[in-house]
Design an enzyme around this catalytic site. Structure first.
Site, PDB file in Angstrom:
ATOM      1  N   HIS A 127      -9.501   1.287   5.513  1.00  0.00           N
ATOM      2  CA  HIS A 127      -8.179   1.533   6.121  1.00  0.00           C
ATOM      3  C   HIS A 127      -8.334   2.522   7.277  1.00  0.00           C
ATOM      4  O   HIS A 127      -9.122   3.471   7.193  1.00  0.00           O
ATOM      5  CB  HIS A 127      -7.202   2.078   5.074  1.00  0.00           C
ATOM      6  CG  HIS A 127      -5.788   2.060   5.565  1.00  0.00           C
ATOM      7  ND1 HIS A 127      -5.305   2.994   6.441  1.00  0.00           N
ATOM      8  CD2 HIS A 127      -4.775   1.183   5.344  1.00  0.00           C
ATOM      9  CE1 HIS A 127      -4.040   2.704   6.731  1.00  0.00           C
ATOM     10  NE2 HIS A 127      -3.702   1.608   6.081  1.00  0.00           N
TER      11      HIS A 127
ATOM     12  N   ASN B  86       0.868  -1.181   0.000  1.00  0.00           N
ATOM     13  CA  ASN B  86       0.000   0.000   0.000  1.00  0.00           C
ATOM     14  C   ASN B  86       0.905   1.233   0.000  1.00  0.00           C
ATOM     15  O   ASN B  86       1.489   1.562   1.021  1.00  0.00           O
ATOM     16  CB  ASN B  86      -0.893  -0.040   1.257  1.00  0.00           C
ATOM     17  CG  ASN B  86      -1.716   1.222   1.413  1.00  0.00           C
ATOM     18  OD1 ASN B  86      -1.801   2.046   0.490  1.00  0.00           O
ATOM     19  ND2 ASN B  86      -2.324   1.384   2.581  1.00  0.00           N
TER      20      ASN B  86
ATOM     21  N   GLU C 278      -6.588   4.903   8.260  1.00  0.00           N
ATOM     22  CA  GLU C 278      -6.331   6.314   7.954  1.00  0.00           C
ATOM     23  C   GLU C 278      -7.579   6.969   7.359  1.00  0.00           C
ATOM     24  O   GLU C 278      -7.865   8.137   7.629  1.00  0.00           O
ATOM     25  CB  GLU C 278      -5.114   6.426   7.012  1.00  0.00           C
ATOM     26  CG  GLU C 278      -3.819   6.135   7.773  1.00  0.00           C
ATOM     27  CD  GLU C 278      -2.687   5.574   6.937  1.00  0.00           C
ATOM     28  OE1 GLU C 278      -2.765   5.606   5.697  1.00  0.00           O
ATOM     29  OE2 GLU C 278      -1.711   5.076   7.538  1.00  0.00           O
TER      30      GLU C 278
ATOM     31  N   LYS D  92       0.172   4.305  -0.256  1.00  0.00           N
ATOM     32  CA  LYS D  92      -0.431   5.510   0.367  1.00  0.00           C
ATOM     33  C   LYS D  92      -0.156   6.736  -0.508  1.00  0.00           C
ATOM     34  O   LYS D  92      -0.171   6.616  -1.726  1.00  0.00           O
ATOM     35  CB  LYS D  92       0.063   5.668   1.803  1.00  0.00           C
ATOM     36  CG  LYS D  92      -0.120   4.385   2.621  1.00  0.00           C
ATOM     37  CD  LYS D  92       0.115   4.563   4.088  1.00  0.00           C
ATOM     38  CE  LYS D  92      -0.054   3.223   4.794  1.00  0.00           C
ATOM     39  NZ  LYS D  92       0.059   3.313   6.235  1.00  0.00           N
TER      40      LYS D  92
ATOM     41  N   GLY E  69       2.814   2.037  10.938  1.00  0.00           N
ATOM     42  CA  GLY E  69       3.842   3.064  10.814  1.00  0.00           C
ATOM     43  C   GLY E  69       4.578   3.380  12.093  1.00  0.00           C
ATOM     44  O   GLY E  69       5.284   4.395  12.173  1.00  0.00           O
TER      45      GLY E  69
ATOM     46  N   GLU F 212      -5.250  -4.960  10.821  1.00  0.00           N
ATOM     47  CA  GLU F 212      -4.220  -3.937  11.008  1.00  0.00           C
ATOM     48  C   GLU F 212      -4.484  -3.176  12.305  1.00  0.00           C
ATOM     49  O   GLU F 212      -5.286  -2.217  12.311  1.00  0.00           O
ATOM     50  CB  GLU F 212      -4.243  -2.941   9.841  1.00  0.00           C
ATOM     51  CG  GLU F 212      -3.964  -3.548   8.493  1.00  0.00           C
ATOM     52  CD  GLU F 212      -3.409  -2.508   7.528  1.00  0.00           C
ATOM     53  OE1 GLU F 212      -2.298  -2.721   7.036  1.00  0.00           O
ATOM     54  OE2 GLU F 212      -4.062  -1.487   7.299  1.00  0.00           O
TER      55      GLU F 212
ATOM     56  N   SER G  34       3.481  -2.318  10.434  1.00  0.00           N
ATOM     57  CA  SER G  34       4.924  -2.422  10.694  1.00  0.00           C
ATOM     58  C   SER G  34       5.533  -3.754  10.273  1.00  0.00           C
ATOM     59  O   SER G  34       6.471  -4.237  10.910  1.00  0.00           O
ATOM     60  CB  SER G  34       5.245  -2.108  12.159  1.00  0.00           C
ATOM     61  OG  SER G  34       4.954  -0.751  12.432  1.00  0.00           O
TER      62      SER G  34
HETATM   63  P1  PGA Z   1       2.950   0.178   7.707  1.00  0.00           P
HETATM   64  O1  PGA Z   1       1.470   0.439   7.133  1.00  0.00           O
HETATM   65  O2  PGA Z   1       3.441  -1.101   7.073  1.00  0.00           O
HETATM   66  O3  PGA Z   1       3.739   1.381   7.283  1.00  0.00           O
HETATM   67  O4  PGA Z   1       2.828   0.047   9.178  1.00  0.00           O
HETATM   68  C1  PGA Z   1       0.578  -0.626   6.915  1.00  0.00           C
HETATM   69  C2  PGA Z   1      -0.714  -0.105   6.347  1.00  0.00           C
HETATM   70  O5  PGA Z   1      -1.141   0.996   6.695  1.00  0.00           O
HETATM   71  O6  PGA Z   1      -1.343  -0.803   5.523  1.00  0.00           O
END
Ligand code: PGA
Length: 246
Positions: A96, A10, A98, A12, A170, A164, A206
């Site tokens: 997601h 992903n 976010e 982003k 992150g 997740e 992560s």
């Molecule tokens: P990350 O993000 O691997 O940077 O923790 C995962 C995601 O948001 O799908």
């Protein structure tokens, strides 16, 4: 029957330029093909990346989809599932954290997006996960049950679920492998209750080249949804290799 394995990057709101996105896509084409790899560029990079991946087995995904229509209409700023399917997009990420946190996306909106995606023949990668506070209050499974409830009528062959934990995205933090295994077992039980016993359940949050093998061997983890590490080609190819080996 075992669930299909996926490793999905992903991207982003990355990278900054079209040429960087094309560079990333070109290096993906060289990767191990024994696990299904997907990549999810931003809307403006989709067509160019799609062309570079056209002859490969890598699946192209989108990060969002219009909730109002699967075709066309007066919805300024939106991109429809039909438009995405037309340029070769195979799946869309919905739910997601976010999008839930920064854009206030709730179950009703997510359900509408899922419907449009399914109507246009796209697969939905549906993300669920608890916040740090919910984790600390041991509310994880209850939170997931509520988030998963929008999936009841989705065709099983159009669905992938990604667990997740919000606090793991992150941050470099991850739940223990035993916690991940327990949560995946629970998600699979809920999905079995919806008559979807073989839907793939990915872990995200992560995942990197150092911990990928541990997730790849964890019972019930059918792949990874990778954010930050998917932008580093060496790290991502090691993650793909870890899942291909296990
Ligand atoms: P990350 O993000 O691997 O940077 O923790 C995962 C995601 O948001 O799908």
């Amino acid at each position: 029957m075992n669930a299909q394995k996926y490793v999905i990057g992903n991207w982003k709101l990355n990278p900054a330029t079209l040429s960087q996105a094309c560079q990333l896509a070109s290096s993906l084409v060289q990767m191990d093909k024994s696990v299904q790899v997907g990549c999810v560029p931003s809307f403006v990079h989709l067509s160019a990346v799609g062309e570079l991946l056209a002859e490969s087995s890598i699946l192209l995904g989108a990060q969002d989809v219009c909730a109002k229509t699967a075709t066309t209409g007066a919805f300024t700023g939106d991109v429809s599932a039909g438009q995405l399917a037309d340029i070769g997009v195979k799946f869309v990420i919905i739910g997601h954290s976010e999008r839930r946190a920064y854009y206030g996306e709730d179950n009703a909106l997510l359900e509408a997006k899922i419907q449009q995606a399914v109507d246009a023949g796209l697969t939905v990668v549906f993300c669920v996960g608890e916040t740090k506070l919910q984790y600390q209050a041991q509310q994880t499974l209850a939170v997931l049950d509520e988030q998963l409830s929008v999936l009841k009528s989705v065709p099983a062959d159009r669905l992938i679920v990604a667990y997740e934990p919000v606090w793991a995205i992150g941050t470099g933090l991850t739940p223990s492998i035993d916690e991940v295994i327990g949560v995946h077992r629970h998600i699979k039980q809920v999905l079995a209750g919806y008559a979807m016993p073989t839907v793939s359940v990915l872990y995200g949050g992560s995942v990197n080249e150092k911990n990928a093998a541990e997730f790849a061997t964890a019972f019930g983890v059918d792949g990874a949804l990778v954010g930050g590490a998917s932008l580093k080609i060496e790290a991502f190819s090691q993650i793909v290799a870890a899942f291909a080996d296990n």
